[in-house]
Write an enzyme that holds these catalytic residues in place. Structure first.
Site, PDB file in Angstrom:
ATOM      1  N   HIS A 306       0.873  -1.213  -0.115  1.00 52.53           N
ATOM      2  CA  HIS A 306      -0.041  -0.115   0.106  1.00 52.53           C
ATOM      3  C   HIS A 306       0.898   1.085  -0.114  1.00 52.53           C
ATOM      4  O   HIS A 306       1.895   1.305   0.613  1.00 52.53           O
ATOM      5  CB  HIS A 306      -0.899   0.049   1.205  1.00 52.53           C
ATOM      6  CG  HIS A 306      -2.106   0.942   1.113  1.00 52.53           C
ATOM      7  ND1 HIS A 306      -2.010   2.217   1.267  1.00 52.53           N
ATOM      8  CD2 HIS A 306      -3.355   0.567   0.693  1.00 52.53           C
ATOM      9  CE1 HIS A 306      -3.314   2.759   1.261  1.00 52.53           C
ATOM     10  NE2 HIS A 306      -3.969   1.957   1.036  1.00 52.53           N
ATOM     11  N   ASP A 363      -8.094  -5.180  -0.191  1.00 49.35           N
ATOM     12  CA  ASP A 363      -8.442  -6.284  -1.050  1.00 49.35           C
ATOM     13  C   ASP A 363      -7.876  -7.818  -1.037  1.00 49.35           C
ATOM     14  O   ASP A 363      -8.355  -8.527  -1.521  1.00 49.35           O
ATOM     15  CB  ASP A 363      -7.789  -5.639  -2.433  1.00 49.35           C
ATOM     16  CG  ASP A 363      -8.514  -4.371  -2.814  1.00 49.35           C
ATOM     17  OD1 ASP A 363      -7.549  -3.560  -2.984  1.00 49.35           O
ATOM     18  OD2 ASP A 363      -9.558  -4.247  -2.722  1.00 49.35           O
TER      19      ASP A 363
HETATM   20  C1  SDX Z   1      -6.231   0.061  -2.821  1.00 47.84           C
HETATM   21  O1  SDX Z   1      -4.242   4.413  -1.996  1.00 47.84           O
HETATM   22  C2  SDX Z   1      -5.357   3.964  -1.425  1.00 47.84           C
HETATM   23  O2  SDX Z   1      -5.796   4.375  -0.146  1.00 47.84           O
HETATM   24  C3  SDX Z   1      -5.978   2.759  -2.058  1.00 47.84           C
HETATM   25  C4  SDX Z   1      -6.997   1.752  -1.347  1.00 47.84           C
HETATM   26  C5  SDX Z   1      -8.188   2.685  -1.123  1.00 47.84           C
HETATM   27  O3  SDX Z   1      -9.030   2.061  -0.250  1.00 47.84           O
HETATM   28  O4  SDX Z   1      -8.745   3.519  -2.009  1.00 47.84           O
HETATM   29  O5  SDX Z   1      -6.524   1.451  -0.023  1.00 47.84           O
HETATM   30  C6  SDX Z   1      -7.563   0.711  -2.341  1.00 47.84           C
HETATM   31  O6  SDX Z   1      -5.763   0.319  -3.839  1.00 47.84           O
HETATM   32  C7  SDX Z   1      -5.483  -0.879  -1.848  1.00 47.84           C
HETATM   33  C8  SDX Z   1      -4.163  -1.496  -2.874  1.00 47.84           C
HETATM   34  C9  SDX Z   1      -4.548  -2.690  -3.890  1.00 47.84           C
HETATM   35  N1  SDX Z   1      -3.697  -2.889  -4.955  1.00 47.84           N
HETATM   36  C10 SDX Z   1      -3.112  -3.911  -4.643  1.00 47.84           C
HETATM   37  O7  SDX Z   1      -3.211  -4.937  -3.763  1.00 47.84           O
HETATM   38  C11 SDX Z   1      -2.001  -4.342  -5.815  1.00 47.84           C
HETATM   39  C12 SDX Z   1      -0.725  -4.821  -5.382  1.00 47.84           C
HETATM   40  N2  SDX Z   1      -0.027  -3.896  -4.951  1.00 47.84           N
HETATM   41  C13 SDX Z   1       0.859  -3.041  -5.463  1.00 47.84           C
HETATM   42  O8  SDX Z   1       0.659  -2.982  -6.905  1.00 47.84           O
HETATM   43  C14 SDX Z   1       1.373  -1.760  -4.592  1.00 47.84           C
HETATM   44  O9  SDX Z   1       1.572  -2.179  -3.222  1.00 47.84           O
HETATM   45  C15 SDX Z   1       0.431  -0.587  -4.557  1.00 47.84           C
HETATM   46  C16 SDX Z   1       0.197   0.001  -5.982  1.00 47.84           C
HETATM   47  C17 SDX Z   1      -0.428  -0.872  -3.851  1.00 47.84           C
HETATM   48  C18 SDX Z   1       1.382   0.508  -4.056  1.00 47.84           C
HETATM   49  O10 SDX Z   1       2.437   0.919  -4.746  1.00 47.84           O
HETATM   50  P1  SDX Z   1       3.438   2.125  -4.438  1.00 47.84           P
HETATM   51  O11 SDX Z   1       2.997   2.668  -3.324  1.00 47.84           O
HETATM   52  O12 SDX Z   1       3.675   2.880  -5.752  1.00 47.84           O
HETATM   53  O13 SDX Z   1       4.603   1.427  -4.121  1.00 47.84           O
HETATM   54  P2  SDX Z   1       5.792   0.807  -5.038  1.00 47.84           P
HETATM   55  O14 SDX Z   1       4.996   0.044  -6.395  1.00 47.84           O
HETATM   56  O15 SDX Z   1       6.630   1.695  -5.553  1.00 47.84           O
HETATM   57  O16 SDX Z   1       6.328  -0.490  -4.250  1.00 47.84           O
HETATM   58  C19 SDX Z   1       7.356  -0.208  -3.399  1.00 47.84           C
HETATM   59  C20 SDX Z   1       8.158  -1.481  -3.410  1.00 47.84           C
HETATM   60  C21 SDX Z   1       8.553  -1.732  -5.172  1.00 47.84           C
HETATM   61  O17 SDX Z   1      10.034  -2.552  -5.022  1.00 47.84           O
HETATM   62  P3  SDX Z   1      11.161  -1.590  -5.407  1.00 47.84           P
HETATM   63  O18 SDX Z   1      11.171  -1.012  -6.821  1.00 47.84           O
HETATM   64  O19 SDX Z   1      11.197  -0.482  -4.163  1.00 47.84           O
HETATM   65  O20 SDX Z   1      12.245  -2.614  -5.333  1.00 47.84           O
HETATM   66  O21 SDX Z   1       7.526  -2.628  -3.158  1.00 47.84           O
HETATM   67  C22 SDX Z   1       7.353  -3.528  -4.210  1.00 47.84           C
HETATM   68  C23 SDX Z   1       7.363  -2.669  -5.355  1.00 47.84           C
HETATM   69  O22 SDX Z   1       8.187  -3.615  -6.591  1.00 47.84           O
HETATM   70  N3  SDX Z   1       5.907  -3.877  -3.975  1.00 47.84           N
HETATM   71  C24 SDX Z   1       5.471  -5.270  -4.317  1.00 47.84           C
HETATM   72  C25 SDX Z   1       4.229  -5.123  -4.133  1.00 47.84           C
HETATM   73  N4  SDX Z   1       3.946  -4.074  -3.676  1.00 47.84           N
HETATM   74  C26 SDX Z   1       4.945  -3.371  -3.711  1.00 47.84           C
HETATM   75  N5  SDX Z   1       6.105  -6.311  -4.669  1.00 47.84           N
HETATM   76  C27 SDX Z   1       5.405  -7.572  -5.008  1.00 47.84           C
HETATM   77  N6  SDX Z   1       4.206  -7.553  -4.237  1.00 47.84           N
HETATM   78  C28 SDX Z   1       3.449  -6.506  -4.109  1.00 47.84           C
HETATM   79  N7  SDX Z   1       2.126  -6.437  -3.916  1.00 47.84           N
END
Ligand code: SDX
Length: 428
Positions: A306, A363
């Site tokens: 998140h 989720d």
């Molecule tokens: C919702 O914003 C909100 O409040 C949203 C929400 C709401 O109520 O409105 O809470 C609802 O959207 C919840 C999130 C649902 N999405 C997912 O579950 C999809 C999987 N999660 C990721 O795609 C990710 O965690 C996000 C999109 C939720 C957040 O992404 P960020 O904040 O942009 O973080 P990032 O992509 O920069 O990740 C930081 C690091 C990265 O690695 P590095 O590049 O630093 O090496 O963490 C890794 C990412 O690759 N990472 C993951 C991961 N989530 C982040 N690696 C593996 N699996 C994951 N799920």
């Protein structure tokens, strides 16, 4: 005049900016005068360090895993409140007394019917159209039917359109499901609760009485509470940006629905259950965890991580508890739940997830409950949109009623070609 000041120094020149303090949470540096003073922009793709507005609706402490709606913790609202009561709280700022709640609930129930011609919009879609495609289309079309509540300068119009949107989303979502399974639409029955009405419109059939199961109604209502609002997330920011141009509320909510659909956002609940079903049994979990850690593999653990929570999403805690309650009420089980629990346990003990502070989010477990109640995975994000309409509408009202509100218009760091003259095609 703010007590605290921030100073930015560039090439020996200093610029001072006021630091604004909220009631709780991080202070903000008010940089509205930055460009005028320095001819520079800030740069924050993805808005990781940017406050886009002032709001008193929802507060999140991502480090501590805290979520408050108008100061009330989500765990207490999920335990003791109802979705209608939480909707009133988000819209009006205070919990209603019984009379206020009854009046609000009755008002919403009187708007649950759709204009009969809107039913024909569904017949333009293929039966296998994704419900979110239908939601985008039908909600956007509402502005063609409710001209009498689109003058956003009129507080009464804002109130009526807010009530219409909150009231009609269950009807629209239920009709999207009915259309996908080829069953007749079921009209609202306003003797039922908001959530009971939705369950009957979704799973009831004209040929027989539909009995709302109280435990399922309570679980569904709690799921709606957990999804009601969440600060300035992507879809809420979309609604605010659309609203800042003066677009009508129906168009703004349709824009929010479109943004929510993405798998990185609200589409994650559908993607998370699909992922758990692809994993299947716990023995296959290590392979998927390795894939999620592999930079060269686009696979991510859906329902994990998140932007704000760097701790356990408090909504996921309630959601996990609700899985057990629904299984007990329906006397069902699903091996996918065991897989989800094991996946969480392994991930939370894996250095990659620990270092990056990746925890289950709202989720991760929701799809298991929705599937047990009988919803197909394609309906999951539509249910998220149904509930989040309350937050979108409340955030939109907060923005529109702010007299200082300006159209949202971000700038950029330009890295394209500098000016050059046109070359006739014969000379290229
Ligand atoms: C919702 O914003 C909100 O409040 C949203 C929400 C709401 O109520 O409105 O809470 C609802 O959207 C919840 C999130 C649902 N999405 C997912 O579950 C999809 C999987 N999660 C990721 O795609 C990710 O965690 C996000 C999109 C939720 C957040 O992404 P960020 O904040 O942009 O973080 P990032 O992509 O920069 O990740 C930081 C690091 C990265 O690695 P590095 O590049 O630093 O090496 O963490 C890794 C990412 O690759 N990472 C993951 C991961 N989530 C982040 N690696 C593996 N699996 C994951 N799920």
């Amino acid at each position: 005049m703010a007590d605290k000041q921030a100073t930015l120094t560039v090439d020996g020149k200093s610029y001072d900016f006021p630091v604004l303090e909220g009631s709780v949470g991080p202070d903000v540096i008010d940089i509205r005068k930055l460009y005028g003073q320095s001819h520079m922009f800030t740069y924050d793709p993805g808005f990781t360090s940017t406050g886009s507005c002032e709001s008193s609706l929802t507060y999140i402490d991502g480090e501590e895993g805290v979520l408050l709606h108008r100061g009330y913790p989500i765990g207490q609202l999920a335990e003791h409140s109802s979705f209608m009561e939480t909707a009133y709280l988000l819209l009006n700022g205070e919990l209603p007394n019984q009379g206020e709640l009854d009046t609000f609930t009755r008002t919403i129930s009187r708007h649950t019917m759709l204009h009969e011609q809107l039913a024909t919009f569904y017949r333009g879609f293929r039966r296998d159209a994704h419900p979110m495609a239908i939601m985008c289309g039908v909600v956007g079309a509402l502005s063609a039917f409710y001209h009498d509540s689109t003058d956003i300068a009129d507080p009464e119009h804002r109130k009526i359109s807010s009530h219409r949107l909150i009231a009609k989303m269950p009807t629209i979502a239920a009709m999207a499901y009915k259309y996908s399974v080829g069953q007749p639409f079921v009209y609202p029955d306003n003797t039922l609760s908001y959530t009971g009405n939705f369950l009957r419109m979704t799973f009831g059939v004209p040929a027989e009485e539909y009995e709302v199961i109280p435990a399922v109604e309570k679980a569904m209502d709690r799921i709606f509470i957990l999804h009601a609002d969440h600060e300035q997330n992507a879809s809420t920011s979309t609604v605010r940006l659309a609203g800042s141009s003066g677009a009508n509320p129906f168009a703004c909510i349709a824009a929010g629905i479109a943004c929510l659909w993405g798998p990185a956002h609200g589409g994650a609940n559908e993607a998370a259950l699909n992922m758990l079903q692809e994993i299947g049994t716990p023995d296959r979990i290590p392979h998927f965890i390795e894939r999620a850690k592999d930079k060269n593999d686009p696979f991510r653990l859906m329902g994990f991580g998140h932007r704000v929570y760097k701790n356990y999403d408090p909504r996921a805690t309630v959601m996990q508890k609700t899985v057990r309650e629904v299984f007990d009420a329906l006397k069902v089980t699903d091996p996918i739940f065991e897989t989800a629990l094991r996946l969480e346990e392994l991930a939370l003990h894996d250095d990659y997830f620990v270092e990056k502070k990746l925890f289950p989010n709202v989720d991760f477990y929701s799809g298991i409950i929705l599937s047990a109640i009988g919803f197909p995975t394609t309906m999951f994000t539509a249910l998220f949109a149904l509930a989040r309409t309350v937050g979108w509408v409340a955030q939109w009202n907060e923005m529109i009623s702010d007299p200082g509100q300006k159209i949202g218009r971000p700038r950029q760091l330009y890295t394209g070609p500098t000016q050059r003259d046109y070359v006739p095609v014969a000379k290229r």
